[in-house]
Structure formats: C-alpha cells, structure tokens
Design a protein around this motif. Structure first.
Motif, PDB file in Angstrom:
ATOM      1  N   HIS A 188      30.056   9.529  65.356  1.00 37.44           N
ATOM      2  CA  HIS A 188      29.387  10.128  64.195  1.00 37.44           C
ATOM      3  C   HIS A 188      30.114  11.430  63.898  1.00 37.44           C
ATOM      4  O   HIS A 188      30.119  12.344  64.727  1.00 37.44           O
ATOM      5  CB  HIS A 188      27.914  10.385  64.493  1.00 37.44           C
ATOM      6  CG  HIS A 188      27.097  10.618  63.255  1.00 37.44           C
ATOM      7  ND1 HIS A 188      27.427  11.565  62.314  1.00 37.44           N
ATOM      8  CD2 HIS A 188      25.972  10.012  62.791  1.00 37.44           C
ATOM      9  CE1 HIS A 188      26.536  11.537  61.321  1.00 37.44           C
ATOM     10  NE2 HIS A 188      25.645  10.594  61.593  1.00 37.44           N
ATOM     11  N   SER A 191      22.926  14.416  61.424  1.00 32.98           N
ATOM     12  CA  SER A 191      22.344  13.113  61.755  1.00 32.98           C
ATOM     13  C   SER A 191      20.862  13.225  62.113  1.00 32.98           C
ATOM     14  O   SER A 191      20.444  14.130  62.818  1.00 32.98           O
ATOM     15  CB  SER A 191      23.110  12.516  62.945  1.00 32.98           C
ATOM     16  OG  SER A 191      22.376  11.458  63.526  1.00 32.98           O
ATOM     17  N   THR A 204      23.584   2.014  61.995  1.00 35.15           N
ATOM     18  CA  THR A 204      22.521   2.468  61.099  1.00 35.15           C
ATOM     19  C   THR A 204      23.055   2.418  59.669  1.00 35.15           C
ATOM     20  O   THR A 204      24.207   2.763  59.420  1.00 35.15           O
ATOM     21  CB  THR A 204      22.080   3.908  61.433  1.00 35.15           C
ATOM     22  OG1 THR A 204      23.175   4.803  61.177  1.00 35.15           O
ATOM     23  CG2 THR A 204      21.662   4.046  62.888  1.00 35.15           C
ATOM     24  N   TYR A 255      21.446  -6.256  51.993  1.00 34.70           N
ATOM     25  CA  TYR A 255      22.539  -6.925  52.717  1.00 34.70           C
ATOM     26  C   TYR A 255      22.338  -8.441  52.712  1.00 34.70           C
ATOM     27  O   TYR A 255      22.078  -9.052  53.731  1.00 34.70           O
ATOM     28  CB  TYR A 255      22.663  -6.358  54.136  1.00 34.70           C
ATOM     29  CG  TYR A 255      23.287  -4.980  54.100  1.00 34.70           C
ATOM     30  CD1 TYR A 255      24.670  -4.846  54.057  1.00 34.70           C
ATOM     31  CD2 TYR A 255      22.504  -3.837  54.035  1.00 34.70           C
ATOM     32  CE1 TYR A 255      25.260  -3.590  53.966  1.00 34.70           C
ATOM     33  CE2 TYR A 255      23.090  -2.575  53.946  1.00 34.70           C
ATOM     34  CZ  TYR A 255      24.461  -2.470  53.911  1.00 34.70           C
ATOM     35  OH  TYR A 255      25.053  -1.237  53.810  1.00 34.70           O
TER      36      TYR A 255
HETATM   37  C1  LIG Z   1      30.663   8.586  53.903  1.00 29.59           C
HETATM   38  C2  LIG Z   1      29.408   7.774  53.916  1.00 29.59           C
HETATM   39  C3  LIG Z   1      29.475   6.426  53.648  1.00 29.59           C
HETATM   40  C4  LIG Z   1      28.329   5.638  53.699  1.00 29.59           C
HETATM   41  N1  LIG Z   1      28.428   4.299  53.458  1.00 29.59           N
HETATM   42  C5  LIG Z   1      27.337   3.514  53.546  1.00 29.59           C
HETATM   43  C6  LIG Z   1      27.444   2.115  53.342  1.00 29.59           C
HETATM   44  O1  LIG Z   1      28.515   1.555  53.092  1.00 29.59           O
HETATM   45  N2  LIG Z   1      26.309   1.383  53.448  1.00 29.59           N
HETATM   46  C7  LIG Z   1      25.085   1.934  53.735  1.00 29.59           C
HETATM   47  O2  LIG Z   1      24.111   1.193  53.813  1.00 29.59           O
HETATM   48  N3  LIG Z   1      24.966   3.267  53.956  1.00 29.59           N
HETATM   49  C8  LIG Z   1      26.063   4.064  53.868  1.00 29.59           C
HETATM   50  N4  LIG Z   1      25.955   5.411  54.113  1.00 29.59           N
HETATM   51  C9  LIG Z   1      24.666   5.952  54.599  1.00 29.59           C
HETATM   52  C10 LIG Z   1      24.713   6.103  56.135  1.00 29.59           C
HETATM   53  O3  LIG Z   1      24.915   4.866  56.765  1.00 29.59           O
HETATM   54  C11 LIG Z   1      23.436   6.759  56.636  1.00 29.59           C
HETATM   55  O4  LIG Z   1      23.401   8.050  56.097  1.00 29.59           O
HETATM   56  C12 LIG Z   1      23.395   6.825  58.159  1.00 29.59           C
HETATM   57  O5  LIG Z   1      23.271   5.534  58.689  1.00 29.59           O
HETATM   58  C13 LIG Z   1      22.231   7.691  58.634  1.00 29.59           C
HETATM   59  O6  LIG Z   1      22.373   7.916  60.026  1.00 29.59           O
HETATM   60  P1  LIG Z   1      22.338   9.395  60.630  1.00 29.59           P
HETATM   61  O7  LIG Z   1      20.983   9.971  60.329  1.00 29.59           O
HETATM   62  O8  LIG Z   1      22.599   9.254  62.068  1.00 29.59           O
HETATM   63  O9  LIG Z   1      23.456  10.170  59.936  1.00 29.59           O
HETATM   64  C14 LIG Z   1      27.080   6.233  54.023  1.00 29.59           C
HETATM   65  C15 LIG Z   1      27.014   7.606  54.287  1.00 29.59           C
HETATM   66  C16 LIG Z   1      28.153   8.372  54.227  1.00 29.59           C
HETATM   67  C17 LIG Z   1      28.055   9.855  54.511  1.00 29.59           C
END
Ligand SMILES: Cc1cc2nc3c(=O)[nH]c(=O)nc-3n(C[C@H](O)[C@H](O)[C@H](O)COP(=O)(O)O)c2cc1C
Length: 205
Positions: free
Chosen positions: A10, A16, A107, A115
């Motif tokens: 991460h 996060s 996640t 999906y």
């Molecule tokens: C650069 C970036 C790309 C992302 N791409 C996707 C994606 O392709 N599909 C999706 O469902 N979420 C996407 N997200 C959302 C992240 O998956 C989500 O914020 C993360 O799983 C949350 O976990 P965390 O609280 O540990 O950061 C993206 C977020 C970022 C910052």
C-alpha cells in the motif's frame, strides 16, 4: 503447520482505512511473516535474493493490497518482474516454488455488482486477476480464489473490523491446515463462504 508470507503493498498507508485494519489483524499472528514492501523498499530497490529466500521459507504467499486501476500497486508488479526469475521461479530449471499456494487479499472501491459483465467494470475479479493467477500457475503455485473486500469507499468501521476478523480467521485456519482444500476451488471468493471453507477443529479426523 503452514508458514505464511504476507506481501503487503500500500503506497499511502497513512491514508488507508481498510488495509490498515486488515494488516493490523494479521501482522502479529504466530506463523505469519508480515512483509510491508513499501516500507522495506521505499526506493523500489528490491533485494531479489532476500525476497526469493523468503518465498522458499514459506508455504503460502499472500498478496494484500488495494485494487489500483484494476491491478496491483506498482510495487507488487515490480516485485513480480524482479523476483520471479527465469531459471529460479519458472523454466526447466526453475522449480523452487512448486507446490506452494498463493492468495490475493484485495480491497476495491467498487462494489461487488460493479465487477460483473453487466456492471460498471464489465469484468469479474477473477478475470482482472488472471495475470497473477497465470503467473503463479506458470511457477507451479496454486492460485486460490481471492479474498476480496468490495465497496471500501464509505465503509463503516464495524464492517471493516468484521472483514479484518475474517482475514485473521482464514490465516489462522491456513496455518493450522484447517481448510477444506477440496472445496476451495469451487468458491468465487474465499471470504464469501468462510464457514464452508474452514474445517472445525477435530472434524474429519
Ligand atoms: C490510484 C488508485 C486507483 C484505484 N483503482 C481502483 C480500481 O481500479 N477499482 C476499484 O474498485 N477501486 C479503485 N481504487 C479505490 C481503492 O481500491 C480503494 O481506495 C482502496 O481499496 C481502499 O483501501 P484503503 O482504505 O486501505 O486505502 C483506486 C484508488 C486509487 C488511489
């Protein structure tokens, strides 16, 4: 007892919510080596021999990360490109990973219904994860159905804690070999049917 290596990726742990909680639930578990790749290699200077030694020392390789652009964060791709060398991980001489298992713990911001062929993202998680699945298969590693936490945006603390508890339960069961391995491939997500997948202690003995 199965030895479990968690490759955690991460790039912005301070922001996060979900991975932080999932990580906290397993990082101190006996039998689990928690390896935070962005912390260990802030300059992406991956120590290939060290990583290969870690792989050899473990039976189960868990890749835990947020889904970024339908894939892994860059570090985990760099890790694959450098660590899974020809003649070591694959090829006629490369058999060091044979017989191991791999599990993605992912996640996603997107919800489960996004999906699907008719959903916003048009493909299933298994389809998006196919490059990882085939990479490990080529290395003689069984790739398990993933553990996926969908809909992380706006997820409340109680839900996050419940997923974290499931994650801990699963790793404990893998460590103790209390998993019904025969039925595992039938599941789309390991965490959707945990009670079916995990064998109660003493059962079937
Ligand atoms: C650069 C970036 C790309 C992302 N791409 C996707 C994606 O392709 N599909 C999706 O469902 N979420 C996407 N997200 C959302 C992240 O998956 C989500 O914020 C993360 O799983 C949350 O976990 P965390 O609280 O540990 O950061 C993206 C977020 C970022 C910052």
């Amino acid at each position: 007892m199965s030895r479990i290596l968690v490759l955690f990726a991460h790039p912005a742990l301070e922001k996060s919510r979900v991975n932080r909680e999932l990580a906290a639930a397993v990082r101190d578990l006996p039998g689990v080596t928690f390896h935070d790749l962005y912390e260990v290699y802030p300059e992406f200077d991956i120590d290939v021999r060290r990583e290969q030694n870690l792989l050899v020392e473990h039976d189960m390789i868990v890749m835990q990360h947020p889904f970024f652009w339908y894939s892994t964060p860059a570090m985990l791709k760099e890790w694959q490109d450098l660590v899974l060398e020809h003649g070591w991980a694959y090829g006629s001489e490369g058999k060091l990973l044979h017989g191991k298992q791999a599990l993605s713990v992912v996640t996603t911001g997107g919800r489960e219904q996004a999906y699907a062929p008719e959903g916003l993202n048009r493909f299933t998680m298994r389809q998006f994860l196919a490059p990882l699945e085939q990479t490990f298969r080529l290395c003689g590693v069984e790739y398990l159905p993933p553990f996926v936490v969908h809909g992380t945006l706006g997820m409340i603390g109680e839900e996050i804690r419940s997923h974290a508890a499931d994650y801990r339960r699963l790793l404990e069961a893998i460590r103790e070999d209390q998993v019904d391995w025969e039925t595992v491939p039938q599941h789309q997500r390991l965490n959707w049917s945990l009670d079916d997948v995990l064998r109660v202690e003493g059962e079937g003995v």
